[in-house]
Scaffold this motif. Sequence first.
Motif, short mmCIF file in Angstrom:
data_model
loop_
_atom_site.label_atom_id
_atom_site.label_comp_id
_atom_site.label_asym_id
_atom_site.label_seq_id
_atom_site.Cartn_x
_atom_site.Cartn_y
_atom_site.Cartn_z
N ASP A 77 0.61 20.92 -10.92
CA ASP A 77 0.10 21.06 -12.29
C ASP A 77 0.50 19.92 -13.21
OD1 ASP A 77 -1.14 23.40 -11.64
OD2 ASP A 77 0.45 24.69 -12.40
N VAL A 78 1.28 18.97 -12.74
CA VAL A 78 1.67 17.84 -13.58
C VAL A 78 1.08 16.54 -13.02
CG1 VAL A 78 3.60 16.54 -14.60
CG2 VAL A 78 3.82 19.01 -14.26
N SER A 79 1.25 16.34 -11.72
CA SER A 79 0.71 15.12 -11.10
C SER A 79 -0.80 15.28 -10.93
CB SER A 79 1.32 14.91 -9.71
OG SER A 79 2.72 15.02 -9.74
N SER A 80 -1.57 14.23 -11.28
CA SER A 80 -3.01 14.30 -11.03
C SER A 80 -3.30 13.66 -9.68
CB SER A 80 -3.79 13.60 -12.14
OG SER A 80 -3.98 12.23 -11.83
N LYS A 81 -4.31 14.20 -9.00
CA LYS A 81 -4.62 13.73 -7.65
C LYS A 81 -4.95 12.24 -7.66
CE LYS A 81 -7.59 14.51 -3.74
NZ LYS A 81 -8.87 15.03 -3.28
N ASP A 82 -5.77 11.82 -8.62
CA ASP A 82 -6.15 10.40 -8.71
C ASP A 82 -4.92 9.51 -8.87
OD1 ASP A 82 -8.70 11.17 -8.47
OD2 ASP A 82 -9.28 10.79 -10.55
N ALA A 83 -4.00 9.97 -9.72
CA ALA A 83 -2.81 9.16 -9.99
C ALA A 83 -1.92 9.08 -8.73
CB ALA A 83 -2.03 9.73 -11.17
N VAL A 84 -1.84 10.18 -7.99
CA VAL A 84 -1.02 10.17 -6.76
C VAL A 84 -1.62 9.21 -5.73
CG1 VAL A 84 -0.18 11.56 -4.82
CG2 VAL A 84 -0.13 12.50 -7.12
N VAL A 85 -2.95 9.23 -5.62
CA VAL A 85 -3.62 8.31 -4.69
C VAL A 85 -3.37 6.87 -5.12
CG1 VAL A 85 -5.89 7.54 -3.88
CG2 VAL A 85 -5.38 9.98 -4.00
N LYS A 86 -3.43 6.63 -6.44
CA LYS A 86 -3.18 5.28 -6.95
C LYS A 86 -1.73 4.87 -6.66
CE LYS A 86 -4.03 2.09 -10.49
NZ LYS A 86 -4.14 1.78 -11.90
N ALA A 87 -0.80 5.81 -6.85
CA ALA A 87 0.62 5.52 -6.58
C ALA A 87 0.79 5.09 -5.12
CB ALA A 87 1.47 6.75 -6.88
N GLN A 88 0.15 5.84 -4.22
CA GLN A 88 0.25 5.52 -2.80
C GLN A 88 -0.31 4.12 -2.52
OE1 GLN A 88 -2.10 7.98 -0.23
NE2 GLN A 88 -0.99 7.36 1.60
N LYS A 89 -1.43 3.80 -3.17
CA LYS A 89 -2.05 2.48 -2.96
C LYS A 89 -1.13 1.37 -3.47
CE LYS A 89 -6.91 3.55 -2.60
NZ LYS A 89 -7.91 4.21 -3.42
N LEU A 90 -0.51 1.62 -4.64
CA LEU A 90 0.39 0.60 -5.21
C LEU A 90 1.58 0.35 -4.27
CD1 LEU A 90 0.34 1.75 -8.95
CD2 LEU A 90 -0.50 -0.43 -8.06
N LEU A 91 2.04 1.42 -3.63
CA LEU A 91 3.16 1.27 -2.69
C LEU A 91 2.70 0.53 -1.43
CD1 LEU A 91 4.84 4.78 -3.07
CD2 LEU A 91 5.81 2.58 -3.74
N GLN A 92 1.51 0.86 -0.96
CA GLN A 92 1.00 0.19 0.25
C GLN A 92 0.76 -1.29 -0.01
OE1 GLN A 92 -2.26 2.87 0.90
NE2 GLN A 92 -1.14 4.10 2.40
N MET A 93 0.35 -1.62 -1.24
CA MET A 93 0.09 -3.03 -1.58
C MET A 93 1.31 -3.92 -1.40
SD MET A 93 -2.29 -2.83 -4.95
CE MET A 93 -1.73 -4.38 -5.60
N VAL A 94 2.50 -3.33 -1.62
CA VAL A 94 3.73 -4.14 -1.46
C VAL A 94 4.43 -3.83 -0.14
CG1 VAL A 94 4.09 -4.47 -3.94
CG2 VAL A 94 5.11 -2.47 -2.82
N ASN A 95 3.67 -3.21 0.78
CA ASN A 95 4.22 -2.87 2.09
C ASN A 95 5.47 -2.01 2.03
OD1 ASN A 95 2.28 -4.13 3.68
ND2 ASN A 95 3.27 -6.13 3.39
N ALA A 96 5.49 -1.11 1.06
CA ALA A 96 6.65 -0.22 0.95
C ALA A 96 6.69 0.72 2.15
CB ALA A 96 6.54 0.60 -0.33
#
Length: 232
Positions: free
Chosen positions: A190-209
């Motif tokens: 109820d706090v995290s939005s699905k779009d934002a979570v997907v974006k967070a995952q992409k941002l992490l993948q971009m830096v090879n986290a």
Amino acid sequence: MAKNNKRGTETKPVSLITLIDKSSPISEQYRTIRTNIQFASTVDHEIKTIVVTSSGAGEGKSTTAANLAVVFANAGQRVLLVDADLRKPTVHKTFHLQNNVGFSNLLSTKETMSNVIQASVVPNLSLLTSGPKPPNPSELLSTARMDQLIRELRGAFDLVIFDMPPIVQVTDAQIMASKVDGTMLVVREDVSSKDAVVKAQKLLQMVNANILGAIYHGTKNAVDQGYYYYGS
Ligand SMILES: Nc1ncnc2c1ncn2[C@@H]1O[C@H](COP(=O)(O)OP(=O)(O)O)[C@@H](O)[C@H]1O
Ligand SMILES: [Mg+2]
């Protein structure tokens, strides 16, 4: 005034359920997450430095980071919890500590680790509060000094947990995720939005986290009140 505080840097201490009620189901779930992280660690890729982040504000990053730090310390590991949310710090509030000096001083001055790391009420758990708010958090985290500090902390502790700002809004967590051994993504019902979570995952993948997994919590279902870990 209240409105300004909400938007500003005003933060609250988080609940240390793992300290207050060790036998609660939520504490047990934190211990399960600890076990999963321990299993993610191998001889070739030791997990000694962890970033805890989420897509947005108020999703439970600081709650998760502090309680994970407690359960790892309870298992006998020498743990350091670093308040790397230099914008909205909470660790000093949660553990009732002074915050005159801390992480920001280590990054920007010649301050030594032993002068700024504080003991906590939890055996084996040391704390590095944020220190004074710097004008340039992202730049400080990008310095060679930060890399050197991670090396020093790795040598001094069994586990270092970095409590970070939200990754979609500012770049701090992305920078740190690229430097540490593993990253946990916190998702709150109820706090995290699905779009934002997907974006967070992409941002992490971009830096090879190295995304260790996501922690899902805050569900209203009485049986499922606690925390869930999904390995990547
Ligand atoms: N699962 C939860 N249920 C109820 N309140 C929560 C939960 N997780 C966090 N909180 C509360 O929400 C607020 C924000 O949590 P916090 O861990 O500081 O988030 P963040 O560090 O992501 O901004 C705090 O007051 C905290 O106690
Ligand atoms: Mg926080």
